[in-house]
Design a protein around this motif. Sequence first.
Motif, PDB file in Angstrom:
ATOM      1  N   GLY A 163     -10.825  -3.113   8.596  1.00 14.30           N
ATOM      2  CA  GLY A 163     -11.880  -4.435   8.460  1.00 14.30           C
ATOM      3  C   GLY A 163     -12.646  -4.566   6.992  1.00 14.30           C
ATOM      4  O   GLY A 163     -12.830  -5.746   6.717  1.00 14.30           O
ATOM      5  N   GLN A 164     -13.158  -3.431   6.561  1.00 13.58           N
ATOM      6  CA  GLN A 164     -13.867  -3.623   5.238  1.00 13.58           C
ATOM      7  C   GLN A 164     -13.029  -3.976   3.960  1.00 13.58           C
ATOM      8  O   GLN A 164     -13.505  -4.622   3.215  1.00 13.58           O
ATOM      9  CB  GLN A 164     -14.647  -2.184   4.838  1.00 13.58           C
ATOM     10  N   SER A 165     -11.737  -3.725   4.023  1.00 17.80           N
ATOM     11  CA  SER A 165     -10.924  -4.258   2.905  1.00 17.80           C
ATOM     12  C   SER A 165     -10.429  -5.662   2.866  1.00 17.80           C
ATOM     13  O   SER A 165      -9.933  -6.228   2.013  1.00 17.80           O
ATOM     14  CB  SER A 165      -9.419  -3.334   3.108  1.00 17.80           C
ATOM     15  N   GLU A 166     -10.909  -6.321   3.851  1.00 14.40           N
ATOM     16  CA  GLU A 166     -10.673  -7.760   4.047  1.00 14.40           C
ATOM     17  C   GLU A 166     -11.495  -8.602   3.265  1.00 14.40           C
ATOM     18  O   GLU A 166     -11.468  -9.986   3.268  1.00 14.40           O
ATOM     19  CB  GLU A 166     -10.507  -7.989   5.403  1.00 14.40           C
ATOM     20  N   GLY A 167     -12.691  -8.091   2.671  1.00 14.79           N
ATOM     21  CA  GLY A 167     -13.418  -8.704   1.881  1.00 14.79           C
ATOM     22  C   GLY A 167     -14.772  -9.426   2.637  1.00 14.79           C
ATOM     23  O   GLY A 167     -15.716 -10.149   2.100  1.00 14.79           O
ATOM     24  N   TYR A 168     -15.129  -8.826   3.704  1.00 14.37           N
ATOM     25  CA  TYR A 168     -16.297  -9.536   4.526  1.00 14.37           C
ATOM     26  C   TYR A 168     -17.025  -8.226   5.425  1.00 14.37           C
ATOM     27  O   TYR A 168     -16.377  -7.241   5.433  1.00 14.37           O
ATOM     28  CB  TYR A 168     -15.842 -10.480   5.576  1.00 14.37           C
ATOM     29  N   GLN A 169     -18.084  -8.605   5.310  1.00 18.94           N
ATOM     30  CA  GLN A 169     -19.141  -7.572   6.253  1.00 18.94           C
ATOM     31  C   GLN A 169     -18.568  -7.184   7.485  1.00 18.94           C
ATOM     32  O   GLN A 169     -18.480  -8.314   8.257  1.00 18.94           O
ATOM     33  CB  GLN A 169     -20.545  -7.878   6.136  1.00 18.94           C
ATOM     34  N   VAL A 170     -18.517  -6.053   7.809  1.00 20.71           N
ATOM     35  CA  VAL A 170     -18.105  -5.579   9.177  1.00 20.71           C
ATOM     36  C   VAL A 170     -19.285  -4.770   9.760  1.00 20.71           C
ATOM     37  O   VAL A 170     -19.887  -3.940   9.158  1.00 20.71           O
ATOM     38  CB  VAL A 170     -16.810  -4.778   9.251  1.00 20.71           C
ATOM     39  N   ARG A 171     -19.375  -5.070  11.025  1.00 19.12           N
ATOM     40  CA  ARG A 171     -20.698  -4.242  11.595  1.00 19.12           C
ATOM     41  C   ARG A 171     -20.264  -2.778  11.833  1.00 19.12           C
ATOM     42  O   ARG A 171     -19.106  -2.472  12.172  1.00 19.12           O
ATOM     43  CB  ARG A 171     -20.998  -4.833  12.901  1.00 19.12           C
ATOM     44  N   SER A 172     -21.180  -1.813  11.584  1.00 14.27           N
ATOM     45  CA  SER A 172     -20.875  -0.466  11.632  1.00 14.27           C
ATOM     46  C   SER A 172     -20.474  -0.111  13.270  1.00 14.27           C
ATOM     47  O   SER A 172     -21.019  -0.545  14.091  1.00 14.27           O
ATOM     48  CB  SER A 172     -22.269   0.518  11.374  1.00 14.27           C
ATOM     49  N   VAL A 173     -19.500   0.681  13.191  1.00 17.34           N
ATOM     50  CA  VAL A 173     -19.024   1.369  14.704  1.00 17.34           C
ATOM     51  C   VAL A 173     -19.697   2.705  14.822  1.00 17.34           C
ATOM     52  O   VAL A 173     -19.671   2.904  16.062  1.00 17.34           O
ATOM     53  CB  VAL A 173     -17.349   1.332  14.548  1.00 17.34           C
ATOM     54  N   GLY A 174     -20.506   3.150  13.968  1.00 19.51           N
ATOM     55  CA  GLY A 174     -21.102   4.266  14.225  1.00 19.51           C
ATOM     56  C   GLY A 174     -20.253   5.347  14.266  1.00 19.51           C
ATOM     57  O   GLY A 174     -19.136   5.311  14.218  1.00 19.51           O
ATOM     58  N   ASN A 175     -20.938   6.676  14.959  1.00 15.11           N
ATOM     59  CA  ASN A 175     -20.281   7.839  15.094  1.00 15.11           C
ATOM     60  C   ASN A 175     -20.249   8.007  16.589  1.00 15.11           C
ATOM     61  O   ASN A 175     -21.363   7.725  17.379  1.00 15.11           O
ATOM     62  CB  ASN A 175     -20.986   9.007  14.236  1.00 15.11           C
ATOM     63  N   SER A 176     -19.138   8.611  17.064  1.00 12.58           N
ATOM     64  CA  SER A 176     -18.915   8.743  18.610  1.00 12.58           C
ATOM     65  C   SER A 176     -18.005   9.854  18.830  1.00 12.58           C
ATOM     66  O   SER A 176     -17.073  10.327  17.802  1.00 12.58           O
ATOM     67  CB  SER A 176     -18.657   7.522  19.262  1.00 12.58           C
ATOM     68  N   LYS A 177     -17.695  10.382  19.951  1.00 12.89           N
ATOM     69  CA  LYS A 177     -16.659  11.180  20.430  1.00 12.89           C
ATOM     70  C   LYS A 177     -15.302  10.704  20.063  1.00 12.89           C
ATOM     71  O   LYS A 177     -14.423  11.273  19.772  1.00 12.89           O
ATOM     72  CB  LYS A 177     -16.871  11.917  21.698  1.00 12.89           C
ATOM     73  N   ILE A 178     -15.395   9.325  20.480  1.00 14.69           N
ATOM     74  CA  ILE A 178     -14.045   8.627  20.438  1.00 14.69           C
ATOM     75  C   ILE A 178     -13.291   8.636  18.909  1.00 14.69           C
ATOM     76  O   ILE A 178     -12.265   8.894  18.393  1.00 14.69           O
ATOM     77  CB  ILE A 178     -14.199   7.217  20.862  1.00 14.69           C
ATOM     78  N   LEU A 179     -14.558   8.241  17.975  1.00 11.39           N
ATOM     79  CA  LEU A 179     -13.930   8.248  16.605  1.00 11.39           C
ATOM     80  C   LEU A 179     -13.672   9.524  16.234  1.00 11.39           C
ATOM     81  O   LEU A 179     -12.773   9.848  15.308  1.00 11.39           O
ATOM     82  CB  LEU A 179     -15.180   7.712  15.750  1.00 11.39           C
ATOM     83  N   LYS A 180     -14.348  10.871  16.635  1.00 13.00           N
ATOM     84  CA  LYS A 180     -13.761  11.854  16.151  1.00 13.00           C
ATOM     85  C   LYS A 180     -12.460  12.564  16.874  1.00 13.00           C
ATOM     86  O   LYS A 180     -11.549  13.120  16.439  1.00 13.00           O
ATOM     87  CB  LYS A 180     -15.032  13.065  16.669  1.00 13.00           C
ATOM     88  N   ASP A 181     -12.253  11.847  18.237  1.00 11.96           N
ATOM     89  CA  ASP A 181     -10.957  12.285  18.950  1.00 11.96           C
ATOM     90  C   ASP A 181      -9.983  11.888  18.058  1.00 11.96           C
ATOM     91  O   ASP A 181      -8.713  12.109  18.458  1.00 11.96           O
ATOM     92  CB  ASP A 181     -11.122  12.105  20.192  1.00 11.96           C
ATOM     93  N   THR A 182      -9.980  10.589  17.711  1.00 17.24           N
ATOM     94  CA  THR A 182      -8.860   9.879  17.145  1.00 17.24           C
ATOM     95  C   THR A 182      -8.736  10.501  15.788  1.00 17.24           C
ATOM     96  O   THR A 182      -7.428   9.957  15.136  1.00 17.24           O
ATOM     97  CB  THR A 182      -9.210   8.460  16.853  1.00 17.24           C
ATOM     98  N   ALA A 183      -9.469  11.391  15.184  1.00 12.86           N
ATOM     99  CA  ALA A 183      -9.367  11.857  13.705  1.00 12.86           C
ATOM    100  C   ALA A 183      -9.130  10.856  12.587  1.00 12.86           C
ATOM    101  O   ALA A 183      -8.290  11.102  11.714  1.00 12.86           O
ATOM    102  CB  ALA A 183      -8.092  12.965  13.796  1.00 12.86           C
TER     103      ALA A 183
END
Length: 873
Positions: free
Chosen positions: A274-294
């Motif tokens: 999302g960030q590479s498309e040139g517009y601001q994207v809301r933070s998804v934060g840190n969570s266990k899902i993000l860690k599980d996806t690696a």
Amino acid sequence: MYSSYGNQTPGSSWGNARRLGTASTARNISTAAGGRLMTASFGATPLNQNLALQISEGDYTTVIYGMIKEARYKEVRPILENQLILFPDSRAAISLLAYVCYMSEDFIESAKWYERLTELCPQEAKYRYYHAQALHKAALYQDAIVLLQNLEANIDLYHQDDDSTLDMDIRKLQASAYYDAEEYTKAKALCDKCLPEDPDNIILQGCLLYQQGLFDDARKMFKEARVILGDHATIIYNIALAYFKLKRYPKCHKFIQDIIKKGIREHPELSVGGQSEGYQVRSVGNSKILKDTALIEAFNLKYAIEYVTGHVDDARAALQDMPPRNEDQLDAVTLHNQALLQMDDNANKGFKKLKHLIQNPPFPQETFANLLILYCKHNYYSLAADVLAENGHLAFRYLTQDLYDFLEALIESQTSPEEAYRKFDILATKHIDGLRQITKQIGDARNSGSNHDVVEKYLKEYDEALSHYIPVLMAMGRIYWDIGNYPEVEEILMQSREFCSDNDIWQLNMAHVSFMQETEPKFLAAIQLYQAIVEKQKPVYLDIPAMVLANLCVSYIMTNANDQAEELMKQIERDEEELARQDPSKISLHLCIVNLVIGTLYCSKGTIGHSEFGIGRVIKSLEPYDKKIMADTWFYAKRCFLSLIETLSKHMITIKDATTNDILKFLDAAILYGREIETVADFVSHNASGGDFASMYESGFNPNLEQDKIPKEKRTVTYEARLLKRMFLQVFRERFRGAFENESYRFTFRAEMMIPFSSHAQHFQTNHTSQMICPVDPDLLQHQYHPQISWHTDPPETERIPERKKNGRDQPQSNHDPLNNMKMIHKKGTAKETQPRSNTLNQFEEGKSFRCSEIAPEVRISHCVQRIISTST
């Protein structure tokens, strides 16, 4: 000039087994009601502070567990906190709150509530285990180890379920804590006590093999765990990491893509890319899902591949494609990798991030070495010395003996070059012995008919050893380079030709050394070496360092191969035009740098034709001004203008009106577009252990000394361009006024030496008795002077007399003559007038003496211009 600092390894989470998670560290935590860990989503549901008031009596259990199941942790947390206000000793509320904090990645808070549970239920062993696990996740490894040791020693005193495997889980978590605390021997001893077929133990054994440098054996262990556990993202990442360390980048990239595709497919809410498309994207934060996806680890590893292979743009894109997070949410490895990317564009921010990591452990193990290397690369040797002296424990832990000796010698080279050279020589001898030994092993393996894998292994070892030797060799050469002893540098490089002749860095620096000796044979040698570098990158010239192309063009010019230089510049221009068509937002400075170098070359000659051509090249190099006037390009351009001002002020040369007008127009453009461009770079604060960067330092700075701060308004291109413009106008004022400072002259004048008079001199026909007032920017002078006159341009082309030739050279004529429109035709050293001339002028040509007051205004102006020209002649 020298690439003597080695490669900066891009961080350890892409490549640090410290972050290779084992299943034991992610053990499911049970709630008081017996629930299990649920996968978390990024709560898109807004926080409702009044939700607790809307829950009916008797529905709290249903609502709370439903929200936990839906991973609405931000909403359920205030409800549980409200319940604890009413029931401060509620075991269920504390247990659920500790679990919610753990799932929200707030491990410190989770550990606090689990500690409270152990006080309420001292006989429950599982709460003590969960407390230790939260401490481990919070990177408080020693606290977790102490707690686990006490729990293991007194396990029989605590209550536990009949079918519990808590004793084995304690052992695995303790081994993992020792591993993350980098106490690998103790971790290995605990792993040996675990079940060999346990997948958690298999993964941890692979991590230990990885730390020992046995990357292929580690890869096999991870593959074995994958067979048991399936395509878990963490295991796939571990396999990719092993391939990376084996330098099998295509295989590594394949596994990375598998992780990324799976993460995008299963969790589109993570906004990958999302960030590479040139517009601001809301933070998804840190969570266990993000860690599980690696995903974070995968993108960092992808960045590492692109970085070490030299694809900086692709490396930057890899970091931008990560799931968006705020800067305060970034992990240490991402922060480290961002710092490396920012070193070329904004070294301030890069150093700030690296120092932040050093002050806030844990940090990637490469951080400390990279900070020291980058300090040296940017010539902040005193800061590197301070960091090294103040962090001896980190030096012992993170620097190899060879790297420590190299950095120590590099820092010492600034104060004691003789001693530094001696230390470098000792290091070089050691590396050469290792290279010769490996060369012998390669030869023996080939002669004995060993299989291809054995030979390939020795070749990789040779390349690795050579990569450690090259920085030492270049550092030795740089000691002589800095004092201008280029033949000695060449001799040092040639001594290692048998090992380094095919190395790109060696070839590049050998070309530079030949180029700097400035003789025709050396220029020819430089051309041969530069051409070899260019041929490797054809047909994409913009991938070649701009300085290589610039030096190659200069070498062509110095060997009278101007056609080849022009062809090379045309090719660069075509490539830049193609790049502009493909992506108008991208700016290439290759042609700009080539023109700057060529312009500087001609300006350094100091003759009339060369200086005008050189300054024209410099001006052309910065077109379009709004895109190419920047701090770096301005730094080199202004030096040429200052050199020209110095030459003009010494009456060594004069320049044409057209060149003068071009200079003034360029400076006006620089004033317009340079208001926000700072001309002096920040340098690093002397508080090496931390703190902000100091303010600006003056031109000609020594970064190891404190300088007076320059006011912000005086460190812009606009301010410096105004100063340059003022100096140019001042030079013309002083030059013309100097003709009238003495009362009496003895003149000898020849009409054929007359040239078209400068439009600046025309004003002296009526204003010769008054002081010349230069029209400059009123903002600069604050109306100190009154602009009584203005500069005129040359007459239009249609009014000019056609160019004529005299003695084989063009002699431009002008009918815009200030001497009563007198037109003169040069022929065989005589002058024929087309209009009558005054007696004063005739007497003046005859060599009679006059006082200045006796000379007609037009004659005084004529002499002024001629006097300047004859002085330069």
